[in-house]
Design an enzyme around this catalytic site. Structure first.
Site, PDB file in Angstrom:
ATOM      1  N   TRP A 139      91.164  46.531 -20.682  1.00  0.00           N
ATOM      2  CA  TRP A 139      89.964  46.923 -19.919  1.00  0.00           C
ATOM      3  C   TRP A 139      90.181  48.346 -19.422  1.00  0.00           C
ATOM      4  O   TRP A 139      91.215  48.635 -18.807  1.00  0.00           O
ATOM      5  CB  TRP A 139      89.768  45.948 -18.757  1.00  0.00           C
ATOM      6  CG  TRP A 139      88.648  46.265 -17.845  1.00  0.00           C
ATOM      7  CD1 TRP A 139      87.366  46.648 -18.200  1.00  0.00           C
ATOM      8  CD2 TRP A 139      88.667  46.194 -16.419  1.00  0.00           C
ATOM      9  NE1 TRP A 139      86.608  46.815 -17.071  1.00  0.00           N
ATOM     10  CE2 TRP A 139      87.371  46.542 -15.971  1.00  0.00           C
ATOM     11  CE3 TRP A 139      89.644  45.871 -15.472  1.00  0.00           C
ATOM     12  CZ2 TRP A 139      87.045  46.579 -14.616  1.00  0.00           C
ATOM     13  CZ3 TRP A 139      89.330  45.890 -14.124  1.00  0.00           C
ATOM     14  CH2 TRP A 139      88.039  46.248 -13.703  1.00  0.00           C
ATOM     15  N   ASP A 220      95.623  38.753 -15.341  1.00  0.00           N
ATOM     16  CA  ASP A 220      94.269  39.118 -14.931  1.00  0.00           C
ATOM     17  C   ASP A 220      93.314  38.105 -15.559  1.00  0.00           C
ATOM     18  O   ASP A 220      93.177  38.062 -16.788  1.00  0.00           O
ATOM     19  CB  ASP A 220      93.943  40.550 -15.399  1.00  0.00           C
ATOM     20  CG  ASP A 220      92.559  40.987 -14.905  1.00  0.00           C
ATOM     21  OD1 ASP A 220      92.133  42.092 -15.259  1.00  0.00           O
ATOM     22  OD2 ASP A 220      91.916  40.188 -14.180  1.00  0.00           O
ATOM     23  N   LYS A 256      81.977  36.562 -13.778  1.00  0.00           N
ATOM     24  CA  LYS A 256      81.357  36.108 -15.023  1.00  0.00           C
ATOM     25  C   LYS A 256      81.177  34.595 -15.054  1.00  0.00           C
ATOM     26  O   LYS A 256      80.087  34.093 -15.335  1.00  0.00           O
ATOM     27  CB  LYS A 256      82.201  36.550 -16.222  1.00  0.00           C
ATOM     28  CG  LYS A 256      81.994  38.007 -16.657  1.00  0.00           C
ATOM     29  CD  LYS A 256      82.461  39.048 -15.685  1.00  0.00           C
ATOM     30  CE  LYS A 256      83.941  39.305 -15.755  1.00  0.00           C
ATOM     31  NZ  LYS A 256      84.412  40.445 -14.931  1.00  0.00           N
TER      32      LYS A 256
HETATM   33  C1  LIG Z   1      89.724  41.977 -17.843  1.00  0.00           C
HETATM   34  C2  LIG Z   1      88.873  42.289 -16.655  1.00  0.00           C
HETATM   35  N1  LIG Z   1      89.453  42.297 -15.428  1.00  0.00           N
HETATM   36  C3  LIG Z   1      88.730  42.566 -14.321  1.00  0.00           C
HETATM   37  C4  LIG Z   1      87.383  42.834 -14.404  1.00  0.00           C
HETATM   38  C5  LIG Z   1      86.694  43.154 -13.090  1.00  0.00           C
HETATM   39  O1  LIG Z   1      85.631  42.390 -12.829  1.00  0.00           O
HETATM   40  P1  LIG Z   1      85.037  42.276 -11.348  1.00  0.00           P
HETATM   41  O2  LIG Z   1      85.685  43.316 -10.503  1.00  0.00           O
HETATM   42  O3  LIG Z   1      83.569  42.498 -11.524  1.00  0.00           O
HETATM   43  O4  LIG Z   1      85.394  40.914 -10.924  1.00  0.00           O
HETATM   44  C6  LIG Z   1      86.719  42.845 -15.665  1.00  0.00           C
HETATM   45  C7  LIG Z   1      85.216  43.121 -15.788  1.00  0.00           C
HETATM   46  N2  LIG Z   1      84.898  43.938 -16.911  1.00  0.00           N
HETATM   47  C8  LIG Z   1      83.475  44.131 -17.257  1.00  0.00           C
HETATM   48  C9  LIG Z   1      82.809  42.793 -17.496  1.00  0.00           C
HETATM   49  C10 LIG Z   1      82.705  44.842 -16.168  1.00  0.00           C
HETATM   50  C11 LIG Z   1      83.349  46.129 -15.736  1.00  0.00           C
HETATM   51  O5  LIG Z   1      83.774  46.927 -16.599  1.00  0.00           O
HETATM   52  O6  LIG Z   1      83.443  46.305 -14.514  1.00  0.00           O
HETATM   53  C12 LIG Z   1      83.425  44.940 -18.550  1.00  0.00           C
HETATM   54  O7  LIG Z   1      82.310  45.285 -18.990  1.00  0.00           O
HETATM   55  O8  LIG Z   1      84.508  45.157 -19.136  1.00  0.00           O
HETATM   56  C13 LIG Z   1      87.488  42.553 -16.799  1.00  0.00           C
HETATM   57  O9  LIG Z   1      86.918  42.530 -18.019  1.00  0.00           O
END
Ligand SMILES: Cc1ncc(COP(=O)(O)O)c(CN[C@@](C)(CC(=O)O)C(=O)O)c1O
Length: 407
Positions: A139, A220, A256
């Site tokens: 991410w 995570d 999610k």
């Molecule tokens: C692996 C991972 N960890 C943590 C988070 C953090 O989510 P939160 O803080 O909203 O609980 C995301 C969210 N990733 C998303 C879904 C959204 C983003 O980038 O913030 C994404 O599009 O990758 C994630 O994909």
């Protein structure tokens, strides 16, 4: 007086910044495949039935809106841990877990990062003291979260671009080369952005190397229940490590799987060796949180605690969670079918073998740019497609656009 004249323009976020461009796009054909947020078959966001029911009860109870404690709502934190580790987890029943409510998953990762930066592992070589390994790719926000907390971030091989699967040999080799006591970030399930998870046999081999190198693990978990549709199944990797006695850290997001994106509901748990360790670690977590944001928000934690604490609401949630996972799986096979019919001879098997929110399509950056500029299809430049944005109304258009930019 221009006292901020020296401030440079910051780069747009690769995920959220792109979404702004999508919002600004006037084309009626535009489709955003960017942010990992669930959409129903009509492209609309969803509030889960159990969430609505819980909210009605919370509002009817006319509860006060006092500050939550620094560590957050204890009932929520306990329910979050039990969802992942199981109600009769010995770590939980023996009181060996230091846990706090956080500002969703991002907040859990950041609080973990600050704790890791302050307290390197006692078994760590000097080179490992503030070192965290993250998968290549991961991410995109992970790098900034850990860097801003003062950690050195290093990638470990994860994605094999040839097999479009896990680079197990490269992963294990990189972990064996890690300095003793370094921290390892692992995605609990539904790896973002690849959608490729280790098999249970591969998880066991990863756990072996973690033991050999005395690595500290931060799991995570942002998609429990949302990946396979079954929260128990999606907890398997975390439970394997805890059952082996690993003192893991666990970051949980309820964005999610509960559809609580904007409520910012998360938790960070640290499994320790004793009640005494859990007590000192919790005291240090509170010292990280208090100057950062003091205490977490009430509403989302009350919703999750209400749902997980009531068998009828939990069952409703499980059905809706399974429903979201099922719709995404249907779109994976629908888009694969469309692509393979438009591109005879080319396999899109990875689109249906990958799991969770995203498909790591293999599209190159210039193809992604063409999709955006010519077809008003938005996706991140690494080729990640948020499958929840695909629906019966746009699946053919998406397949045709992808086919044309690949031609
Ligand atoms: C692996 C991972 N960890 C943590 C988070 C953090 O989510 P939160 O803080 O909203 O609980 C995301 C969210 N990733 C998303 C879904 C959204 C983003 O980038 O913030 C994404 O599009 O990758 C994630 O994909």
């Amino acid at each position: 007086r221009p006292l901020w004249r020296d401030v440079p323009q910051g780069a747009d976020d690769p995920i959220l910044g792109l979404n702004q461009a999508f919002v600004a796009d006037a084309s009626p054909d535009k489709v955003s495949l960017v942010v990992g947020a669930y959409r129903d078959a009509h492209g609309k966001p969803v509030v889960l039935r159990a969430v609505r029911a819980a909210e009605e009860r919370i509002v009817a109870a006319a509860l006060p809106k006092e500050y939550t404690p620094i560590a957050g709502m204890a009932e929520f934190v306990r329910a979050a841990i039990a969802l992942m580790l199981g109600d009769n987890s010995s770590a939980l029943t023996e009181g060996r877990i230091a846990a706090v409510q956080t500002l969703s998953g991002t907040g859990a990762c950041r609080v973990a990062a600050d704790l890791l930066a302050r307290f390197p592992s006692p078994d760590a070589e000097p080179a490992a003291a503030k070192l965290i390994y993250v998968p290549e790719p991961t991410w995109s926000n992970h790098w900034a979260i850990f860097h801003d907390a003062g950690l050195t971030v290093r990638g470990y091989r994860y994605w094999d671009g040839d097999s479009l699967g896990l680079d197990e040999d490269g992963l294990l080799e990189d972990l064996r080369a890690a300095p003793r006591g370094a921290t390892l970030l692992l995605h609990a399930c539904a790896h973002n952005p690849t959608g490729v998870d280790p098999t249970s046999a591969q998880w066991a081999r990863i756990a072996d190397v973690v033991e050999e190198r005395a690595l500290r693990v931060l799991f995570d978990s942002a998609y429990q229940g949302f990946a396979s549709g079954d929260p128990e199944r999606d907890a398997a990797a975390v439970r394997l490590f805890v059952e082996r006695g690993h003192p893991i850290m666990l970051a949980q997001s309820f964005a999610k799987n509960f559809g609580l994106y904007g409520e910012r509901v998360g938790a960070l748990s640290v499994v320790t060796a004793s009640v005494a360790e859990a007590s000192t670690v919790l005291s240090q977590l509170k010292l990280v949180i208090r100057p950062m944001y003091s205490s977490p928000p009430l509403h989302g934690a009350r919703i999750v605690a209400q749902v997980l604490g009531d068998p009828a609401l939990k069952q409703l949630w499980l059905e809706d969670c399974a429903g979201m996972a099922a719709r995404i799986a249907q779109m994976r096979s629908a888009l694969r079918t469309e692509l393979e019919s438009l591109q005879p001879g080319r396999s899109w098997a990875h689109m249906s073998s990958q799991i969770g929110m995203f498909c790591f399509s293999g599209l190159r950056p210039e193809e992604v740019d063409a999709l955006r500029e010519q077809y008003h299809l938005y996706l991140t430049r690494d080729g990640r497609i948020s499958m929840a944005s695909v629906n019966p109304g746009n699946v053919r258009h998406v397949a045709q656009a992808i086919t044309e930019v690949m031609a």
